[in-house]
Design a protein around this motif. Structure first.
Motif, mmCIF file in Angstrom:
data_model
loop_
_atom_site.group_PDB
_atom_site.id
_atom_site.type_symbol
_atom_site.label_atom_id
_atom_site.label_comp_id
_atom_site.label_asym_id
_atom_site.label_seq_id
_atom_site.Cartn_x
_atom_site.Cartn_y
_atom_site.Cartn_z
ATOM 1 N N VAL A 146 40.314 45.383 -11.345
ATOM 2 C CA VAL A 146 41.635 45.507 -10.706
ATOM 3 C C VAL A 146 41.447 46.137 -9.324
ATOM 4 N N THR A 147 42.200 45.626 -8.341
ATOM 5 C CA THR A 147 42.146 46.178 -6.979
ATOM 6 C C THR A 147 43.494 46.785 -6.602
ATOM 7 N N LEU A 148 43.497 48.050 -6.275
ATOM 8 C CA LEU A 148 44.680 48.682 -5.680
ATOM 9 C C LEU A 148 44.371 48.940 -4.211
ATOM 10 N N TYR A 149 45.098 48.282 -3.317
ATOM 11 C CA TYR A 149 44.922 48.567 -1.894
ATOM 12 C C TYR A 149 45.394 49.999 -1.611
ATOM 13 N N ALA A 150 45.030 50.471 -0.453
ATOM 14 C CA ALA A 150 45.391 51.837 -0.054
ATOM 15 C C ALA A 150 46.886 52.064 -0.187
ATOM 16 N N GLY A 151 47.244 53.192 -0.769
ATOM 17 C CA GLY A 151 48.641 53.604 -0.809
ATOM 18 C C GLY A 151 49.480 53.046 -1.934
ATOM 19 N N ALA A 152 48.921 52.167 -2.762
ATOM 20 C CA ALA A 152 49.705 51.618 -3.881
ATOM 21 C C ALA A 152 50.111 52.738 -4.838
ATOM 22 N N ARG A 153 51.358 52.693 -5.313
ATOM 23 C CA ARG A 153 51.832 53.723 -6.234
ATOM 24 C C ARG A 153 52.243 53.106 -7.563
ATOM 25 N N HIS B 117 46.034 43.883 -15.859
ATOM 26 C CA HIS B 117 44.918 43.091 -16.362
ATOM 27 C C HIS B 117 43.930 42.701 -15.259
ATOM 28 N N SER B 118 42.803 42.211 -15.719
ATOM 29 C CA SER B 118 41.661 41.966 -14.829
ATOM 30 C C SER B 118 42.005 41.022 -13.680
ATOM 31 N N GLY B 119 41.465 41.334 -12.538
ATOM 32 C CA GLY B 119 41.602 40.467 -11.381
ATOM 33 C C GLY B 119 42.914 40.620 -10.632
ATOM 34 N N ALA B 120 43.839 41.404 -11.153
ATOM 35 C CA ALA B 120 45.099 41.605 -10.436
ATOM 36 C C ALA B 120 44.839 42.383 -9.148
ATOM 37 N N VAL B 121 45.604 42.034 -8.112
ATOM 38 C CA VAL B 121 45.477 42.667 -6.802
ATOM 39 C C VAL B 121 46.840 43.230 -6.416
ATOM 40 N N ILE B 122 46.897 44.515 -6.193
ATOM 41 C CA ILE B 122 48.174 45.177 -5.907
ATOM 42 C C ILE B 122 48.110 45.764 -4.503
ATOM 43 N N GLY B 123 49.031 45.298 -3.641
ATOM 44 C CA GLY B 123 49.130 45.922 -2.325
ATOM 45 C C GLY B 123 48.443 45.170 -1.201
ATOM 46 N N SER B 124 48.071 43.926 -1.449
ATOM 47 C CA SER B 124 47.482 43.116 -0.383
ATOM 48 C C SER B 124 48.528 42.850 0.702
#
Lengths: 340, 340, 340
Positions: free
Chosen positions: A156-163, A171-178
């Motif tokens: 899982v990827t959380l970009y900077a600052g995601a809350r 779940h796997s591969g999700a990208v939050i904050g692109s």
């Protein structure tokens, strides 16, 4: 977990008929159940399968009986079964630990009861709440915040600052904050509109595999409490989704659209920008909602461009009869032609 | 970055009215702006929000005035705002470094000014240009090439041999250079057609999260300069996309289709194989373009199968009136029936 | 690999005309081929390209001749070319090794001839068969099983318990075994239905980049032998897909639907829950198949809601003529109006 039927009946507020001491250790489908698995019967059509199941305990509607089985009677067996499963199944909670290969910034605050898997990268100022599990290869960018009892599956990827709130499962591969997808055309090229907003995901949200949720451009992308999002969904910048709404796989919500509470969006729906789906509305699979459109409270729509379901069905029925209509028209033309 | 309104006016070629020394440190929406943030006003509808904003400086159309604010007058405020943001906002550029956990083949050539994040894997013969940033968990396969000043967010995969130009930004989870989907059926099974071509991505391209771009089968998949691709897009083998085209989320382009320059493709569009979208054409959201179809220069299409937008709208208007048409036909039949 | 035309002719069962000793080291398109590359000619339309190619050897239909070239004559040149490529091209097989950065549970069983790339995480009880290659950043959850000669590209996630057969190739970003999307609404929120089933993928399957395949809820999600799945596809819980079926990019198959053998599903198709596509059926691009629908053996469908292709085409032709039909109806009404 090992429980008795009587304990489960009490937990569910169900009426029990049969052996109060029947042991329960899991849940299963009728065909796969062992004696200690709980099963449920929702529709009389499947009565036979429940009857023949090895399970000793059944959740069913009031009045149902099964030879030799303990029955827990409730109005909504499927709902009770889901609650029973949450209560009976062992939590996947791992014990608190930090894998030595995890790279954690000294300025990050990780609760002692959190668990951090192998090859996790946690940047500066990140906060991780109690009981949260971060699996292998997760990336938590600068200043990201995770609440308590969250589960991040691997990759899982959380970009900077995601809350992210409490009890959120990603779940796997999700990208939050692109970055959102916003450009201004001019002078023969596309200029990126600033994508510097934030993304906030409230408590009890679940997010599917390979789903992408963009940060706001200048505002905030918001996913409210209890929202459930399936795999491969696209949520664009500045979108707001209200409490307990459900979004099925491969649906896309474009920039600045707002979705109310308890909205139900089926798979592969496309919602253009600046739409508003009011509380309790429903969009059928593959529906396409054009830019700026409002779907009224409780309304059910289908088709592209989307319209009320009953109208769509009526129109579609005539669409299927178009060859017949054309034939009738042709005959009528022939019969009314002036004979010369 | 700290700038004055006068400096920005000069950068944009804008006419300035008000305080030439107004300080600018960022950009924001009117509601979130602080005094030193720049805002813009595009439509008179939102004049009130700009007026009430705490921002001291506004980009607006010629002649606009706001009490107590410095105004930068331009013909296209949104475009000027995008340019201003690019100029004002701090670059995310990290300093040059190689994280000790990165695994870099001795035969790879990494520019000294590049930055390589934790747990990056760089295989043999890879080349990475000056100023390029490769974030955590990126995989750069054998012989892949990255130009200068690129940004790869965490979890990007470049298959062997992928070639990427300068100033390309690739978001998390994107996969570049995976095998195309080509099989030949025979003898009761599917034989894989060779997928040994390459993929080339030119300068100034942006690629969204979890997007997949396949390598060519025997030829090359090409994305030209300035193309912008959103999240969860599928680009199949041998596809060619011309300069400055824009492709919104969840669109799919099938094998060997070619897309011209400055083409605009909305979300969830499906383009079958061997299509040709000429320069400046537009495909509306969820449009479906059948195999081998050509969309002419500047043409706007919608629907599945796609047709010119005005025709689609006219046909669709009648579709919605089908129950009425059927009723009118029935009445006509009744009235013209021979009375026996 | 270096072969002669005669050896290839024998391998393919082709008739050879020309130089039996022509050397073959690869395959290519006519325009890119060097002398030692094999090309093929399927359609007479492209004869000119084959003629002008630098390739010394051509696979073509019986009777075809090319000046100065060796011809391998077969009934199905494209199929023979695919087979020839599989036979001629060097296997990407890496030698057996375990990268020192891989984290492998002591209870996992990894065949000595397998190769395990950098930063791979292999949890307890995992089994990996002979000759299997697991590339960088792959995650193999507790008890996952991989057969022999599989290829996992970088960034593949196998959730706990996923079972994969032999010679399976999985592209980057694919997620196998994530939780299904099942909730029961009640008491103002969504309760998660247990997602505790398994996922089984048989031999010779290929799975595209960023595709997601969910585990069963209480049952098993099954992908049969020889199935080929493209990029960004969604396969929901309890789905079963029969042998040698093909599923193109961005298609979604909802919960508990079953797909027969040798079914062909084009791109962006949506299949709702509890559908059944019988053997050899075909769904056209963007088709939408509603809940519970059966598509009969060999039937070809298109549209949303999907119907037989010929009916869809007939209805759609009339849809395009709706403005004309409406006009004819209006004229008829005018001409039959009683003159008062």
């Amino acid at each position: 977990m090992k429980r008795t039927a009587a304990e489960l009946a009490e937990h569910l507020g169900a009426k029990l008929t049969g052996d109060r001491n029947a042991v329960l250790t899991g849940v299963a489908s009728p065909g796969r159940a062992r004696a200690e698995d709980l099963i449920y019967l929702e529709s009389p059509r499947h009565r036979d399968r429940a009857e023949k199941s090895a399970a000793a305990s059944v959740i069913a509607k009031p009045g149902e009986r099964f030879a030799g089985k303990t029955v827990l009677e409730v109005a909504n067996p499927k709902l009770a079964f889901a609650k029973a499963a949450a209560w009976l199944l062992p939590e996947t909670r791992t014990h608190a630990y930090v894998h030595p290969s995890a790279i954690i910034s000294p300025s990050a605050k990780v609760a002692p009861s959190a668990s951090i898997g192998p090859y996790v990268v946690i940047e500066d100022e990140v906060q991780i709440g109690a009981g949260t599990q971060v699996a292998a290869f997760c990336f938590l960018g600068h200043g990201a915040r995770l609440g308590e009892d969250c589960i991040l599956h691997p990759h899982v990827t959380l970009y900077a600052g995601a809350r992210i709130g409490h009890r959120v499962e990603i779940h796997s591969g999700a990208v939050i904050g692109s970055d959102g997808f916003g450009y201004v055309s001019g002078e023969g090229r596309n200029w990126k509109f600033p994508q510097i907003g934030s993304v906030e995901i409230a408590d009890d949200v679940e997010i599917g595999a390979n789903t992408a949720i963009d940060r706001g451009s200048l505002e905030t992308t918001r996913i409210a409490k209890g929202v459930k999002i399936d795999n491969l969904v696209q949520i664009a910048h500045n979108v707001e989704i209200g409490e307990h709404s459900i979004i099925a796989a491969q649906t896309g919500v474009s920039g600045s659209s707002t979705i109310g509470k308890s909205v139900l969006i089926a798979g592969q729906v496309g919602i253009a920008d600046h739409c508003h789906l009011e509380d309790g509305s429903v969009a059928g699979a593959q529906a396409g909602i054009p830019t700026g459109k409002t779907i009224r409270k409780g309304q059910v729509v289908w088709g592209t461009p989307a319209r009320p379901l009953d109208k769509f069905k009526e129109q579609y029925a005539w669409f299927a009869r178009l060859p017949e209509l054309a034939d009738r028209l042709r005959k009528l033309e022939a019969s009314t032609k002036p004979r010369s």
